[in-house]
Motif scaffolding. Structure first.
Motif, PDB file in Angstrom:
ATOM      1  N   VAL A  30     -11.407  -0.404  -8.403  1.00 15.35           N
ATOM      2  CA  VAL A  30     -12.013  -0.232  -7.084  1.00 15.35           C
ATOM      3  C   VAL A  30     -11.256  -1.086  -6.074  1.00 15.35           C
ATOM      4  CG1 VAL A  30     -14.082  -0.631  -5.688  1.00 15.35           C
ATOM      5  CG2 VAL A  30     -14.287   0.351  -7.987  1.00 15.35           C
ATOM      6  N   GLU A  31     -11.023  -2.329  -6.419  1.00 15.99           N
ATOM      7  CA  GLU A  31     -10.292  -3.243  -5.544  1.00 15.99           C
ATOM      8  C   GLU A  31      -8.881  -2.718  -5.266  1.00 15.99           C
ATOM      9  OE1 GLU A  31      -9.331  -8.020  -5.426  1.00 15.99           O
ATOM     10  OE2 GLU A  31      -9.437  -7.019  -7.372  1.00 15.99           O
ATOM     11  N   THR A  32      -8.262  -2.139  -6.269  1.00 16.32           N
ATOM     12  CA  THR A  32      -6.910  -1.605  -6.120  1.00 16.32           C
ATOM     13  C   THR A  32      -6.876  -0.455  -5.131  1.00 16.32           C
ATOM     14  OG1 THR A  32      -6.300  -2.291  -8.353  1.00 16.32           O
ATOM     15  CG2 THR A  32      -4.995  -0.523  -7.369  1.00 16.32           C
ATOM     16  N   VAL A  33      -7.789   0.483  -5.286  1.00 17.15           N
ATOM     17  CA  VAL A  33      -7.830   1.627  -4.366  1.00 17.15           C
ATOM     18  C   VAL A  33      -8.106   1.155  -2.946  1.00 17.15           C
ATOM     19  CG1 VAL A  33      -9.044   3.750  -3.752  1.00 17.15           C
ATOM     20  CG2 VAL A  33      -8.476   3.287  -6.139  1.00 17.15           C
ATOM     21  N   GLN A  34      -9.060   0.267  -2.785  1.00 15.06           N
ATOM     22  CA  GLN A  34      -9.386  -0.231  -1.452  1.00 15.06           C
ATOM     23  C   GLN A  34      -8.192  -0.936  -0.817  1.00 15.06           C
ATOM     24  OE1 GLN A  34     -12.925  -2.451  -2.507  1.00 15.06           O
ATOM     25  NE2 GLN A  34     -14.239  -0.795  -1.803  1.00 15.06           N
ATOM     26  N   ALA A  35      -7.492  -1.742  -1.604  1.00 15.91           N
ATOM     27  CA  ALA A  35      -6.324  -2.451  -1.079  1.00 15.91           C
ATOM     28  C   ALA A  35      -5.220  -1.471  -0.697  1.00 15.91           C
ATOM     29  CB  ALA A  35      -5.807  -3.461  -2.110  1.00 15.91           C
ATOM     30  N   LEU A  36      -5.003  -0.455  -1.518  1.00 11.22           N
ATOM     31  CA  LEU A  36      -3.972   0.538  -1.208  1.00 11.22           C
ATOM     32  C   LEU A  36      -4.303   1.272   0.084  1.00 11.22           C
ATOM     33  CD1 LEU A  36      -1.367   1.945  -2.351  1.00 11.22           C
ATOM     34  CD2 LEU A  36      -2.923   3.734  -3.134  1.00 11.22           C
ATOM     35  N   LEU A  37      -5.547   1.626   0.257  1.00 12.33           N
ATOM     36  CA  LEU A  37      -5.958   2.319   1.478  1.00 12.33           C
ATOM     37  C   LEU A  37      -5.805   1.421   2.703  1.00 12.33           C
ATOM     38  CD1 LEU A  37      -9.104   4.175   0.108  1.00 12.33           C
ATOM     39  CD2 LEU A  37      -6.832   5.143   0.552  1.00 12.33           C
ATOM     40  N   GLU A  38      -6.077   0.133   2.542  1.00 11.65           N
ATOM     41  CA  GLU A  38      -5.948  -0.813   3.651  1.00 11.65           C
ATOM     42  C   GLU A  38      -4.500  -1.026   4.068  1.00 11.65           C
ATOM     43  OE1 GLU A  38      -7.993  -4.343   2.414  1.00 11.65           O
ATOM     44  OE2 GLU A  38      -9.941  -3.340   2.431  1.00 11.65           O
ATOM     45  N   THR A  39      -3.575  -0.846   3.137  1.00 10.07           N
ATOM     46  CA  THR A  39      -2.150  -1.029   3.453  1.00 10.07           C
ATOM     47  C   THR A  39      -1.455   0.302   3.720  1.00 10.07           C
ATOM     48  OG1 THR A  39      -1.484  -0.975   1.126  1.00 10.07           O
ATOM     49  CG2 THR A  39      -1.975  -3.148   2.086  1.00 10.07           C
ATOM     50  N   ASN A  40      -2.250   1.360   3.920  1.00 11.79           N
ATOM     51  CA  ASN A  40      -1.717   2.692   4.210  1.00 11.79           C
ATOM     52  C   ASN A  40      -0.762   3.196   3.143  1.00 11.79           C
ATOM     53  OD1 ASN A  40      -3.140   3.037   6.672  1.00 11.79           O
ATOM     54  ND2 ASN A  40      -1.680   1.656   7.642  1.00 11.79           N
ATOM     55  N   GLY A  41      -1.069   2.879   1.897  1.00 13.17           N
ATOM     56  CA  GLY A  41      -0.294   3.397   0.779  1.00 13.17           C
ATOM     57  C   GLY A  41       0.965   2.636   0.445  1.00 13.17           C
ATOM     58  N   ASN A  42       1.163   1.491   1.048  1.00  4.78           N
ATOM     59  CA  ASN A  42       2.364   0.699   0.783  1.00  4.78           C
ATOM     60  C   ASN A  42       2.205  -0.052  -0.544  1.00  4.78           C
ATOM     61  OD1 ASN A  42       4.199  -1.582   0.761  1.00  4.78           O
ATOM     62  ND2 ASN A  42       4.641  -1.058   2.887  1.00  4.78           N
ATOM     63  N   ILE A  43       2.988   0.364  -1.533  1.00  4.81           N
ATOM     64  CA  ILE A  43       2.882  -0.205  -2.882  1.00  4.81           C
ATOM     65  C   ILE A  43       3.200  -1.698  -2.883  1.00  4.81           C
ATOM     66  CG2 ILE A  43       3.867  -0.146  -5.221  1.00  4.81           C
ATOM     67  CD1 ILE A  43       2.121   2.248  -4.714  1.00  4.81           C
ATOM     68  N   GLU A  44       4.291  -2.075  -2.267  1.00  2.00           N
ATOM     69  CA  GLU A  44       4.696  -3.487  -2.274  1.00  2.00           C
ATOM     70  C   GLU A  44       3.664  -4.377  -1.584  1.00  2.00           C
ATOM     71  OE1 GLU A  44       7.328  -4.678  -3.952  1.00  2.00           O
ATOM     72  OE2 GLU A  44       7.785  -2.638  -4.602  1.00  2.00           O
ATOM     73  N   ALA A  45       3.198  -3.954  -0.420  1.00  2.00           N
ATOM     74  CA  ALA A  45       2.199  -4.753   0.303  1.00  2.00           C
ATOM     75  C   ALA A  45       0.889  -4.836  -0.471  1.00  2.00           C
ATOM     76  CB  ALA A  45       1.956  -4.153   1.691  1.00  2.00           C
ATOM     77  N   THR A  46       0.513  -3.746  -1.114  1.00  2.00           N
ATOM     78  CA  THR A  46      -0.716  -3.741  -1.904  1.00  2.00           C
ATOM     79  C   THR A  46      -0.586  -4.685  -3.086  1.00  2.00           C
ATOM     80  OG1 THR A  46      -1.149  -1.453  -1.268  1.00  2.00           O
ATOM     81  CG2 THR A  46      -2.350  -2.309  -3.174  1.00  2.00           C
ATOM     82  N   ALA A  47       0.530  -4.622  -3.776  1.00  2.00           N
ATOM     83  CA  ALA A  47       0.757  -5.504  -4.929  1.00  2.00           C
ATOM     84  C   ALA A  47       0.700  -6.970  -4.494  1.00  2.00           C
ATOM     85  CB  ALA A  47       2.098  -5.184  -5.591  1.00  2.00           C
ATOM     86  N   ARG A  48       1.321  -7.279  -3.368  1.00  2.00           N
ATOM     87  CA  ARG A  48       1.285  -8.672  -2.868  1.00  2.00           C
ATOM     88  C   ARG A  48      -0.142  -9.097  -2.538  1.00  2.00           C
ATOM     89  NH1 ARG A  48       5.848  -7.058  -0.120  1.00  2.00           N
ATOM     90  NH2 ARG A  48       4.685  -6.769   1.815  1.00  2.00           N
ATOM     91  N   SER A  49      -0.905  -8.192  -1.907  1.00  2.00           N
ATOM     92  CA  SER A  49      -2.270  -8.566  -1.511  1.00  2.00           C
ATOM     93  C   SER A  49      -3.174  -8.782  -2.719  1.00  2.00           C
ATOM     94  CB  SER A  49      -2.868  -7.514  -0.574  1.00  2.00           C
ATOM     95  OG  SER A  49      -3.238  -6.349  -1.274  1.00  2.00           O
ATOM     96  N   LEU A  50      -2.866  -8.096  -3.823  1.00  2.00           N
ATOM     97  CA  LEU A  50      -3.668  -8.242  -5.044  1.00  2.00           C
ATOM     98  C   LEU A  50      -3.100  -9.289  -6.002  1.00  2.00           C
ATOM     99  CD1 LEU A  50      -4.308  -4.457  -5.795  1.00  2.00           C
ATOM    100  CD2 LEU A  50      -5.952  -6.115  -4.894  1.00  2.00           C
ATOM    101  N   PHE A  51      -1.930  -9.820  -5.660  1.00  2.00           N
ATOM    102  CA  PHE A  51      -1.247 -10.796  -6.523  1.00  2.00           C
ATOM    103  C   PHE A  51      -0.950 -10.209  -7.900  1.00  2.00           C
ATOM    104  CE2 PHE A  51      -3.876 -13.248  -3.544  1.00  2.00           C
ATOM    105  CZ  PHE A  51      -2.880 -13.927  -2.864  1.00  2.00           C
ATOM    106  N   VAL A  52      -0.456  -8.959  -7.894  1.00  2.00           N
ATOM    107  CA  VAL A  52      -0.056  -8.311  -9.141  1.00  2.00           C
ATOM    108  C   VAL A  52       1.366  -7.767  -8.982  1.00  2.00           C
ATOM    109  CG1 VAL A  52      -2.412  -7.672  -9.781  1.00  2.00           C
ATOM    110  CG2 VAL A  52      -1.004  -6.029  -8.537  1.00  2.00           C
TER     111      VAL A  52
END
Length: 90
Positions: A30-52
């Motif tokens: 759930v957190e992953t999907v929400q983070a991806l949507l918040e970064t407009n689908g940017n994989i790198e930015a999402t990974a950084r925001s989740l620390f993964v």
């Protein structure tokens, strides 16, 4: 489209198809999907925001696809997921 037209049954079905399988599987998904949507689908930015690692993120997104049939990396599917996640919070 039916959800946007106000059809209650379509709203319920979208949440059942898109949100519930993800939330039942893991809060991390759930957190992953929400983070991806918040970064407009940017994989790198999402990974950084989740620390993964980006590969971990890709694995999680593949898992979401398996659970829902919707690929969060595809624009139309991401929109459906965004709508379902928003409706689930209401």
């Amino acid at each position: 489209e039916r959800v946007l037209a106000g059809e209650a049954e379509a709203r319920t079905r979208l949440v059942e198809l898109c949100y519930q399988p993800v939330s039942n599987a893991s809060s991390a998904l759930v957190e992953t999907v929400q983070a991806l949507l918040e970064t407009n689908g940017n994989i790198e930015a999402t990974a950084r925001s989740l620390f993964v690692h980006p590969n971990t993120l890709r694995y999680r997104l593949s898992r979401v696809s398996e659970l829902t049939g919707y690929d969060p990396r595809e624009a139309r599917d991401a929109f459906a997921l965004r709508l379902a996640f928003t409706l689930a919070r209401l």
